[in-house]
Write an enzyme that holds these catalytic residues in place. Structure first.
Site, PDB file in Angstrom:
ATOM      1  CG  HIS A 139      -1.817   1.161   1.324  1.00  0.00           C
ATOM      2  ND1 HIS A 139      -2.993   1.184   0.625  1.00  0.00           N
ATOM      3  CD2 HIS A 139      -1.738   2.354   1.970  1.00  0.00           C
ATOM      4  CE1 HIS A 139      -3.616   2.332   0.851  1.00  0.00           C
ATOM      5  NE2 HIS A 139      -2.869   3.058   1.657  1.00  0.00           N
TER       6      HIS A 139
ATOM      7  CG  ASP B  42     -12.195   3.617   4.685  1.00  0.00           C
ATOM      8  OD1 ASP B  42     -11.787   4.448   5.523  1.00  0.00           O
ATOM      9  OD2 ASP B  42     -11.770   3.584   3.515  1.00  0.00           O
TER      10      ASP B  42
ATOM     11  NE  ARG C 149     -10.628  10.570   7.666  1.00  0.00           N
ATOM     12  CZ  ARG C 149      -9.669   9.719   7.269  1.00  0.00           C
ATOM     13  NH1 ARG C 149      -9.973   8.491   6.891  1.00  0.00           N
ATOM     14  NH2 ARG C 149      -8.427  10.082   7.261  1.00  0.00           N
TER      15      ARG C 149
ATOM     16  CB  SER D 278      -8.923   4.896   6.715  1.00  0.00           C
ATOM     17  OG  SER D 278      -8.997   4.868   5.323  1.00  0.00           O
TER      18      SER D 278
ATOM     19  CE  LYS E   7      -8.962   2.039   2.777  1.00  0.00           C
ATOM     20  NZ  LYS E   7      -8.969   3.387   2.254  1.00  0.00           N
TER      21      LYS E   7
HETATM   22  N1  URA Z   1      -5.517   6.473   2.447  1.00  0.00           N
HETATM   23  C1  URA Z   1      -6.557   5.769   2.982  1.00  0.00           C
HETATM   24  O1  URA Z   1      -6.880   4.672   2.526  1.00  0.00           O
HETATM   25  N2  URA Z   1      -7.223   6.294   4.029  1.00  0.00           N
HETATM   26  C2  URA Z   1      -6.909   7.478   4.561  1.00  0.00           C
HETATM   27  O2  URA Z   1      -7.540   7.887   5.515  1.00  0.00           O
HETATM   28  C3  URA Z   1      -5.840   8.213   3.994  1.00  0.00           C
HETATM   29  C4  URA Z   1      -5.144   7.667   2.935  1.00  0.00           C
END
Ligand code: URA
Length: 423
Positions: free
Chosen positions: A81, A160, A167, A182, A186
Protein backbone atom coordinates in the site's frame (compact mmCIF):
# COMPACT_ATOMS: atom_id res chain seq x y z
CA UNK A 1 -26.16 5.87 24.93
CA UNK A 2 -26.70 8.72 22.44
CA UNK A 3 -24.51 10.05 19.68
CA UNK A 4 -24.54 13.45 21.40
CA UNK A 5 -23.00 11.89 24.56
CA UNK A 6 -20.30 10.28 22.40
CA UNK A 7 -19.48 13.51 20.55
CA UNK A 8 -19.37 15.42 23.86
CA UNK A 9 -17.09 12.82 25.44
CA UNK A 10 -14.59 13.09 22.57
CA UNK A 11 -14.89 16.89 22.57
CA UNK A 12 -13.83 16.73 26.25
CA UNK A 13 -10.86 14.56 25.24
CA UNK A 14 -12.05 11.43 27.03
CA UNK A 15 -11.42 7.89 25.80
CA UNK A 16 -14.34 6.24 24.00
CA UNK A 17 -15.24 2.61 24.72
CA UNK A 18 -15.52 -0.12 22.06
CA UNK A 19 -19.31 0.01 22.41
CA UNK A 20 -19.43 3.78 21.93
CA UNK A 21 -17.28 3.65 18.78
CA UNK A 22 -19.40 0.79 17.43
CA UNK A 23 -22.59 2.74 18.15
CA UNK A 24 -21.28 5.74 16.18
CA UNK A 25 -19.84 3.80 13.20
CA UNK A 26 -22.64 1.28 12.69
CA UNK A 27 -25.23 3.98 13.40
CA UNK A 28 -23.66 6.06 10.65
CA UNK A 29 -23.79 3.19 8.13
CA UNK A 30 -27.45 2.51 8.80
CA UNK A 31 -28.42 6.18 8.73
CA UNK A 32 -29.34 6.63 12.40
CA UNK A 33 -26.29 8.84 12.94
CA UNK A 34 -26.49 11.80 10.57
CA UNK A 35 -23.73 13.35 8.43
CA UNK A 36 -23.56 16.43 10.67
CA UNK A 37 -23.17 14.29 13.81
CA UNK A 38 -20.46 12.09 12.29
CA UNK A 39 -18.70 15.26 11.03
CA UNK A 40 -18.66 16.66 14.57
CA UNK A 41 -17.28 13.42 15.97
CA UNK A 42 -14.60 13.19 13.25
CA UNK A 43 -13.56 16.79 13.95
CA UNK A 44 -13.33 16.09 17.70
CA UNK A 45 -11.14 13.04 16.88
CA UNK A 46 -9.00 15.08 14.49
CA UNK A 47 -8.40 17.72 17.18
CA UNK A 48 -8.08 15.51 20.28
CA UNK A 49 -6.73 12.31 18.70
CA UNK A 50 -7.44 8.73 19.74
CA UNK A 51 -5.66 6.41 22.14
CA UNK A 52 -4.09 3.25 20.68
CA UNK A 53 -6.94 1.20 22.12
CA UNK A 54 -9.55 3.45 20.49
CA UNK A 55 -7.70 3.16 17.15
CA UNK A 56 -7.53 -0.66 17.43
CA UNK A 57 -11.27 -0.73 18.23
CA UNK A 58 -12.16 1.59 15.35
CA UNK A 59 -10.13 -0.58 12.92
CA UNK A 60 -11.81 -3.75 14.17
CA UNK A 61 -15.30 -2.26 13.87
CA UNK A 62 -14.67 -0.89 10.36
CA UNK A 63 -13.07 -4.19 9.25
CA UNK A 64 -16.20 -6.12 10.25
CA UNK A 65 -18.60 -3.60 8.69
CA UNK A 66 -18.53 -5.62 5.42
CA UNK A 67 -17.13 -8.62 3.59
CA UNK A 68 -13.67 -10.06 4.31
CA UNK A 69 -11.88 -11.86 1.48
CA UNK A 70 -10.51 -15.29 2.26
CA UNK A 71 -7.21 -15.94 0.45
CA UNK A 72 -6.09 -18.85 2.67
CA UNK A 73 -5.81 -21.20 -0.33
CA UNK A 74 -3.22 -18.89 -1.83
CA UNK A 75 -1.05 -18.59 1.32
CA UNK A 76 1.15 -16.61 1.52
CA UNK A 77 -0.19 -13.51 -0.25
CA UNK A 78 1.77 -10.30 0.14
CA UNK A 79 0.08 -6.92 -0.30
CA UNK A 80 1.45 -3.42 -0.59
CA UNK A 81 0.00 0.00 0.00
CA UNK A 82 1.14 3.55 -0.53
CA UNK A 83 -0.27 6.55 1.29
CA UNK A 84 -0.04 8.21 -2.12
CA UNK A 85 1.75 10.98 -3.89
CA UNK A 86 2.53 12.59 -7.23
CA UNK A 87 3.97 10.21 -9.84
CA UNK A 88 3.54 7.19 -7.56
CA UNK A 89 3.16 4.28 -9.96
CA UNK A 90 4.85 1.60 -7.85
CA UNK A 91 1.97 -0.93 -7.75
CA UNK A 92 2.10 -1.47 -11.53
CA UNK A 93 5.79 -2.30 -11.24
CA UNK A 94 5.86 -4.14 -7.92
CA UNK A 95 3.01 -6.56 -8.54
CA UNK A 96 4.57 -8.30 -11.59
CA UNK A 97 8.12 -7.91 -10.25
CA UNK A 98 7.30 -9.64 -6.95
CA UNK A 99 5.18 -12.29 -8.71
CA UNK A 100 8.10 -13.00 -11.07
CA UNK A 101 10.11 -13.91 -7.96
CA UNK A 102 7.49 -16.53 -7.07
CA UNK A 103 5.34 -14.64 -4.53
CA UNK A 104 1.55 -14.35 -4.83
CA UNK A 105 0.26 -10.78 -5.26
CA UNK A 106 -3.54 -10.41 -5.16
CA UNK A 107 -3.95 -6.68 -5.46
CA UNK A 108 -7.07 -4.61 -5.13
CA UNK A 109 -6.51 -1.00 -6.06
CA UNK A 110 -8.53 2.17 -6.25
CA UNK A 111 -9.28 5.06 -8.52
CA UNK A 112 -7.84 8.43 -7.62
CA UNK A 113 -9.18 11.77 -6.53
CA UNK A 114 -6.94 14.78 -7.18
CA UNK A 115 -3.48 14.68 -8.84
CA UNK A 116 -3.44 11.78 -11.29
CA UNK A 117 -5.60 8.70 -11.31
CA UNK A 118 -5.23 5.72 -9.00
CA UNK A 119 -3.59 2.46 -10.12
CA UNK A 120 -6.84 1.29 -11.73
CA UNK A 121 -7.16 4.48 -13.80
CA UNK A 122 -3.54 4.15 -14.86
CA UNK A 123 -3.92 0.52 -15.92
CA UNK A 124 -7.08 1.36 -17.84
CA UNK A 125 -5.00 3.58 -20.11
CA UNK A 126 -3.81 0.26 -21.60
CA UNK A 127 -6.31 -0.56 -24.36
CA UNK A 128 -9.05 -2.99 -23.27
CA UNK A 129 -7.48 -3.81 -19.86
CA UNK A 130 -10.18 -5.30 -17.63
CA UNK A 131 -10.06 -4.27 -13.97
CA UNK A 132 -13.42 -5.62 -12.92
CA UNK A 133 -13.49 -9.39 -12.42
CA UNK A 134 -15.30 -11.64 -9.96
CA UNK A 135 -13.67 -12.68 -6.68
CA UNK A 136 -13.56 -16.31 -7.90
CA UNK A 137 -11.78 -15.38 -11.15
CA UNK A 138 -9.46 -13.09 -9.21
CA UNK A 139 -8.35 -15.98 -6.98
CA UNK A 140 -8.10 -18.33 -9.97
CA UNK A 141 -5.87 -15.85 -11.80
CA UNK A 142 -3.50 -15.53 -8.83
CA UNK A 143 -3.33 -19.31 -8.60
CA UNK A 144 -2.44 -19.55 -12.30
CA UNK A 145 -0.08 -16.63 -12.89
CA UNK A 146 0.63 -15.42 -9.31
CA UNK A 147 -0.65 -11.90 -9.89
CA UNK A 148 -3.87 -9.96 -10.43
CA UNK A 149 -4.65 -6.25 -10.12
CA UNK A 150 -8.33 -5.39 -9.94
CA UNK A 151 -10.61 -2.58 -8.79
CA UNK A 152 -12.39 -2.68 -5.44
CA UNK A 153 -14.86 -5.54 -5.36
CA UNK A 154 -17.31 -7.05 -2.96
CA UNK A 155 -18.64 -5.01 -0.10
CA UNK A 156 -15.30 -4.43 1.62
CA UNK A 157 -15.27 -1.99 4.56
CA UNK A 158 -18.41 0.00 3.69
CA UNK A 159 -17.83 2.03 6.86
CA UNK A 160 -14.59 3.42 5.43
CA UNK A 161 -16.21 4.27 2.09
CA UNK A 162 -18.86 6.38 3.81
CA UNK A 163 -16.62 7.91 6.47
CA UNK A 164 -13.76 8.65 4.05
CA UNK A 165 -16.12 10.52 1.69
CA UNK A 166 -17.24 12.64 4.65
CA UNK A 167 -13.66 13.26 5.86
CA UNK A 168 -12.75 14.42 2.38
CA UNK A 169 -15.22 17.32 2.59
CA UNK A 170 -14.95 18.20 6.30
CA UNK A 171 -11.21 18.85 6.71
CA UNK A 172 -10.73 15.65 8.73
CA UNK A 173 -8.49 13.63 6.42
CA UNK A 174 -5.21 14.38 8.19
CA UNK A 175 -5.87 12.61 11.48
CA UNK A 176 -3.29 9.88 12.12
CA UNK A 177 -5.66 7.44 13.95
CA UNK A 178 -8.33 7.95 11.28
CA UNK A 179 -5.80 7.34 8.47
CA UNK A 180 -4.32 4.27 10.21
CA UNK A 181 -7.71 2.66 10.84
CA UNK A 182 -8.89 3.48 7.31
CA UNK A 183 -5.82 1.91 5.67
CA UNK A 184 -5.56 -1.13 7.93
CA UNK A 185 -9.27 -2.03 7.88
CA UNK A 186 -9.10 -2.19 4.07
CA UNK A 187 -5.80 -4.10 3.99
CA UNK A 188 -7.03 -6.62 6.57
CA UNK A 189 -10.31 -7.09 4.67
CA UNK A 190 -8.44 -7.85 1.44
CA UNK A 191 -7.00 -11.00 2.99
CA UNK A 192 -3.20 -10.64 2.61
CA UNK A 193 -0.83 -12.34 5.05
CA UNK A 194 1.75 -9.55 5.21
CA UNK A 195 1.72 -5.96 4.03
CA UNK A 196 4.48 -3.58 2.95
CA UNK A 197 3.42 0.05 3.27
CA UNK A 198 5.10 3.04 1.63
CA UNK A 199 4.40 5.97 3.95
CA UNK A 200 5.07 9.11 1.94
CA UNK A 201 6.40 12.24 3.63
CA UNK A 202 6.85 15.74 2.25
CA UNK A 203 5.16 18.54 0.43
CA UNK A 204 3.24 16.28 -1.98
CA UNK A 205 2.10 13.84 0.73
CA UNK A 206 -0.53 13.61 3.45
CA UNK A 207 2.23 13.46 6.12
CA UNK A 208 4.24 16.67 5.96
CA UNK A 209 6.88 15.91 8.63
CA UNK A 210 9.04 12.89 9.43
CA UNK A 211 7.61 12.80 12.97
CA UNK A 212 4.02 12.51 11.65
CA UNK A 213 5.07 9.82 9.16
CA UNK A 214 6.84 7.86 11.93
CA UNK A 215 3.79 8.11 14.21
CA UNK A 216 1.56 6.81 11.42
CA UNK A 217 4.00 3.99 10.55
CA UNK A 218 4.27 2.88 14.20
CA UNK A 219 0.50 2.75 14.48
CA UNK A 220 0.13 0.75 11.23
CA UNK A 221 2.68 -1.81 12.46
CA UNK A 222 0.93 -2.11 15.86
CA UNK A 223 -2.50 -2.63 14.25
CA UNK A 224 -0.92 -5.33 12.06
CA UNK A 225 0.50 -7.06 15.17
CA UNK A 226 -2.95 -7.02 16.80
CA UNK A 227 -4.19 -9.05 13.84
CA UNK A 228 -1.12 -11.31 13.56
CA UNK A 229 -0.09 -9.72 10.26
CA UNK A 230 3.43 -8.61 9.62
CA UNK A 231 3.50 -4.95 8.50
CA UNK A 232 6.67 -3.24 7.26
CA UNK A 233 6.60 0.53 6.65
CA UNK A 234 9.12 2.37 4.50
CA UNK A 235 9.00 6.14 5.02
CA UNK A 236 9.92 7.69 1.67
CA UNK A 237 10.32 11.12 0.14
CA UNK A 238 7.45 12.98 -1.52
CA UNK A 239 9.06 16.42 -1.66
CA UNK A 240 9.41 15.97 -5.41
CA UNK A 241 7.42 13.74 -7.78
CA UNK A 242 8.46 10.08 -7.94
CA UNK A 243 10.14 9.28 -11.26
CA UNK A 244 9.76 11.65 -14.20
CA UNK A 245 6.21 10.93 -15.40
CA UNK A 246 2.95 12.37 -14.05
CA UNK A 247 -0.22 11.31 -15.87
CA UNK A 248 -1.82 7.97 -16.60
CA UNK A 249 -0.44 6.64 -19.94
CA UNK A 250 2.87 8.39 -19.31
CA UNK A 251 3.16 6.59 -15.96
CA UNK A 252 2.39 3.21 -17.55
CA UNK A 253 5.16 3.79 -20.10
CA UNK A 254 7.58 4.79 -17.33
CA UNK A 255 6.60 1.65 -15.37
CA UNK A 256 7.39 -0.49 -18.42
CA UNK A 257 10.78 1.20 -18.64
CA UNK A 258 11.47 0.40 -14.98
CA UNK A 259 10.44 -3.24 -15.55
CA UNK A 260 12.86 -3.38 -18.49
CA UNK A 261 15.64 -2.01 -16.26
CA UNK A 262 15.67 1.36 -18.06
CA UNK A 263 13.64 3.51 -15.64
CA UNK A 264 14.58 6.64 -13.68
CA UNK A 265 16.98 6.04 -10.81
CA UNK A 266 14.71 7.13 -7.91
CA UNK A 267 11.70 4.96 -8.71
CA UNK A 268 13.94 2.02 -9.60
CA UNK A 269 15.67 2.30 -6.21
CA UNK A 270 12.32 2.48 -4.42
CA UNK A 271 10.71 -0.51 -6.16
CA UNK A 272 13.80 -2.63 -5.55
CA UNK A 273 13.55 -1.89 -1.81
CA UNK A 274 9.77 -2.39 -1.57
CA UNK A 275 9.90 -5.56 -3.69
CA UNK A 276 12.77 -6.96 -1.60
CA UNK A 277 10.69 -6.65 1.59
CA UNK A 278 7.69 -8.26 -0.15
CA UNK A 279 9.78 -11.17 -1.50
CA UNK A 280 11.60 -11.61 1.81
CA UNK A 281 8.24 -11.86 3.66
CA UNK A 282 6.63 -14.03 0.99
CA UNK A 283 9.47 -16.57 0.74
CA UNK A 284 10.76 -16.25 4.30
CA UNK A 285 14.28 -15.50 3.07
CA UNK A 286 16.77 -12.81 4.08
CA UNK A 287 16.39 -9.31 2.73
CA UNK A 288 19.76 -9.61 0.95
CA UNK A 289 18.76 -12.83 -0.80
CA UNK A 290 15.39 -11.28 -1.76
CA UNK A 291 17.11 -8.19 -3.16
CA UNK A 292 19.39 -10.38 -5.31
CA UNK A 293 16.37 -12.13 -6.84
CA UNK A 294 14.54 -8.83 -7.42
CA UNK A 295 17.50 -7.21 -9.20
CA UNK A 296 18.12 -10.36 -11.24
CA UNK A 297 14.48 -10.44 -12.43
CA UNK A 298 14.63 -6.80 -13.49
CA UNK A 299 17.81 -7.57 -15.46
CA UNK A 300 16.84 -10.88 -17.08
CA UNK A 301 13.44 -9.73 -18.37
CA UNK A 302 11.34 -11.98 -16.07
CA UNK A 303 9.66 -9.01 -14.37
CA UNK A 304 8.67 -7.44 -17.67
CA UNK A 305 7.43 -10.78 -19.06
CA UNK A 306 5.25 -11.20 -15.96
CA UNK A 307 3.81 -7.73 -16.62
CA UNK A 308 3.03 -8.73 -20.24
CA UNK A 309 1.40 -11.93 -18.97
CA UNK A 310 -0.70 -9.96 -16.45
CA UNK A 311 -1.89 -7.47 -19.06
CA UNK A 312 -2.75 -10.23 -21.55
CA UNK A 313 -4.58 -12.28 -18.90
CA UNK A 314 -6.77 -9.28 -18.11
CA UNK A 315 -7.45 -8.70 -21.85
CA UNK A 316 -5.24 -5.63 -22.24
CA UNK A 317 -3.35 -4.73 -25.39
CA UNK A 318 0.08 -3.53 -24.39
CA UNK A 319 0.64 -2.07 -27.86
CA UNK A 320 -2.31 0.24 -27.38
CA UNK A 321 -1.22 2.94 -24.94
CA UNK A 322 -2.05 6.40 -26.25
CA UNK A 323 -0.29 9.64 -25.36
CA UNK A 324 -1.15 13.06 -26.72
CA UNK A 325 0.86 14.33 -29.68
CA UNK A 326 0.35 17.95 -28.60
CA UNK A 327 3.51 18.57 -26.62
CA UNK A 328 4.84 21.85 -25.18
CA UNK A 329 8.39 22.13 -23.88
CA UNK A 330 9.01 24.42 -20.91
CA UNK A 331 12.55 25.78 -20.82
CA UNK A 332 14.44 27.18 -17.87
CA UNK A 333 14.67 30.95 -17.61
CA UNK A 334 17.69 30.75 -15.33
CA UNK A 335 20.81 28.71 -14.73
CA UNK A 336 21.69 26.81 -11.56
CA UNK A 337 20.89 23.78 -9.39
CA UNK A 338 17.35 22.51 -8.87
CA UNK A 339 16.79 22.94 -5.13
CA UNK A 340 13.07 22.08 -4.96
CA UNK A 341 10.28 20.78 -7.21
CA UNK A 342 6.83 21.49 -5.82
CA UNK A 343 5.19 18.05 -6.12
CA UNK A 344 1.82 19.24 -4.82
CA UNK A 345 1.55 22.08 -7.34
CA UNK A 346 2.73 19.92 -10.28
CA UNK A 347 0.16 17.30 -9.30
CA UNK A 348 -2.52 19.98 -9.26
CA UNK A 349 -1.44 21.27 -12.70
CA UNK A 350 -1.49 17.70 -14.08
CA UNK A 351 -5.03 17.38 -12.72
CA UNK A 352 -6.07 20.58 -14.51
CA UNK A 353 -4.64 19.15 -17.78
CA UNK A 354 -7.10 16.27 -17.30
CA UNK A 355 -4.87 13.64 -15.67
CA UNK A 356 -6.87 13.55 -12.42
CA UNK A 357 -10.31 14.27 -11.00
CA UNK A 358 -11.74 16.89 -8.66
CA UNK A 359 -15.08 15.07 -8.33
CA UNK A 360 -15.78 11.34 -8.41
CA UNK A 361 -17.78 11.70 -11.65
CA UNK A 362 -15.00 13.54 -13.57
CA UNK A 363 -13.50 11.72 -16.56
CA UNK A 364 -9.76 11.25 -16.76
CA UNK A 365 -7.89 11.76 -20.02
CA UNK A 366 -5.17 9.08 -20.03
CA UNK A 367 -3.21 10.82 -22.81
CA UNK A 368 -2.23 13.99 -20.93
CA UNK A 369 0.42 14.73 -18.32
CA UNK A 370 3.89 15.96 -17.55
CA UNK A 371 7.39 14.57 -18.11
CA UNK A 372 10.12 16.10 -15.95
CA UNK A 373 13.52 16.51 -17.53
CA UNK A 374 15.19 17.64 -14.30
CA UNK A 375 15.05 16.44 -10.69
CA UNK A 376 16.30 17.91 -7.42
CA UNK A 377 20.11 18.16 -7.42
CA UNK A 378 20.40 18.41 -11.25
CA UNK A 379 22.06 21.37 -12.95
CA UNK A 380 20.05 23.30 -15.53
CA UNK A 381 21.33 25.80 -18.10
CA UNK A 382 19.31 28.78 -19.29
CA UNK A 383 16.97 27.67 -22.13
CA UNK A 384 17.51 24.00 -21.33
CA UNK A 385 14.34 21.87 -21.05
CA UNK A 386 12.79 21.63 -17.57
CA UNK A 387 9.74 19.61 -18.52
CA UNK A 388 7.23 18.76 -21.25
CA UNK A 389 3.47 18.89 -20.99
CA UNK A 390 1.21 16.60 -23.02
CA UNK A 391 -2.11 18.35 -23.55
CA UNK A 392 -5.51 17.84 -25.15
CA UNK A 393 -8.29 20.40 -24.57
CA UNK A 394 -6.99 22.12 -21.43
CA UNK A 395 -3.64 23.70 -20.82
CA UNK A 396 -1.97 25.47 -17.89
CA UNK A 397 0.05 28.62 -17.42
CA UNK A 398 3.69 28.06 -18.42
CA UNK A 399 4.96 30.44 -15.72
CA UNK A 400 3.10 28.41 -13.08
CA UNK A 401 4.90 25.28 -14.31
CA UNK A 402 8.25 27.10 -14.20
CA UNK A 403 7.51 28.36 -10.69
CA UNK A 404 7.30 24.75 -9.46
CA UNK A 405 11.11 24.67 -9.75
CA UNK A 406 13.31 26.51 -7.25
CA UNK A 407 16.68 27.09 -8.92
CA UNK A 408 19.68 28.34 -6.92
CA UNK A 409 23.39 29.01 -7.55
CA UNK A 410 24.79 26.68 -4.86
CA UNK A 411 25.17 22.95 -5.41
CA UNK A 412 22.28 20.89 -4.00
CA UNK A 413 22.28 17.24 -2.88
CA UNK A 414 19.68 14.83 -4.27
CA UNK A 415 16.72 14.16 -1.96
CA UNK A 416 17.22 11.09 0.26
CA UNK A 417 14.52 8.79 -1.05
CA UNK A 418 14.19 6.21 1.74
CA UNK A 419 14.18 8.03 5.09
CA UNK A 420 13.66 5.15 7.50
CA UNK A 421 12.07 1.71 7.84
CA UNK A 422 9.73 0.73 10.68
CA UNK A 423 8.63 -2.83 11.37
N1 URA B 1 -5.52 6.47 2.45
C1 URA B 1 -6.56 5.77 2.98
O1 URA B 1 -6.88 4.67 2.53
N2 URA B 1 -7.22 6.29 4.03
C2 URA B 1 -6.91 7.48 4.56
O2 URA B 1 -7.54 7.89 5.51
C3 URA B 1 -5.84 8.21 3.99
C4 URA B 1 -5.14 7.67 2.94
Amino acid sequence: MTIIDIITKKKNNQELTYEEIKFAVLGYINGKVKDYQMSALLMAITINGMTEQETFDLTEIMLHSGEIIDLKNLYPVIDKHSTGGVGDKTTMILAPLVASCGVNVAKMSGRGLGFTGGTIDKLESIGNFNTSISIENFKEQVKKIKVAIVGQMGNLVPADKKIYALRDVTGTVESIPLIASSIMSKKLASGADAIVIDVKVGNGALMKTLKEAQDLANLLVKIGKQHNKKVVCLITDMDEPLGNAIGNSLEVIESINVLKGKGPQDITELVIKLASYMVSLGKNISLDEAEKQVIENLKNGNAYHKFEELIKYQNGNINNIKISDKVITIKSKEEGYIAQINALELGELARILGAGRLNKEDEIDPKVGIILNKKVGDYVKKDEELLKIYIEEKTVDEQQLHDCFKIIKDKVDKNKLIKTIIN
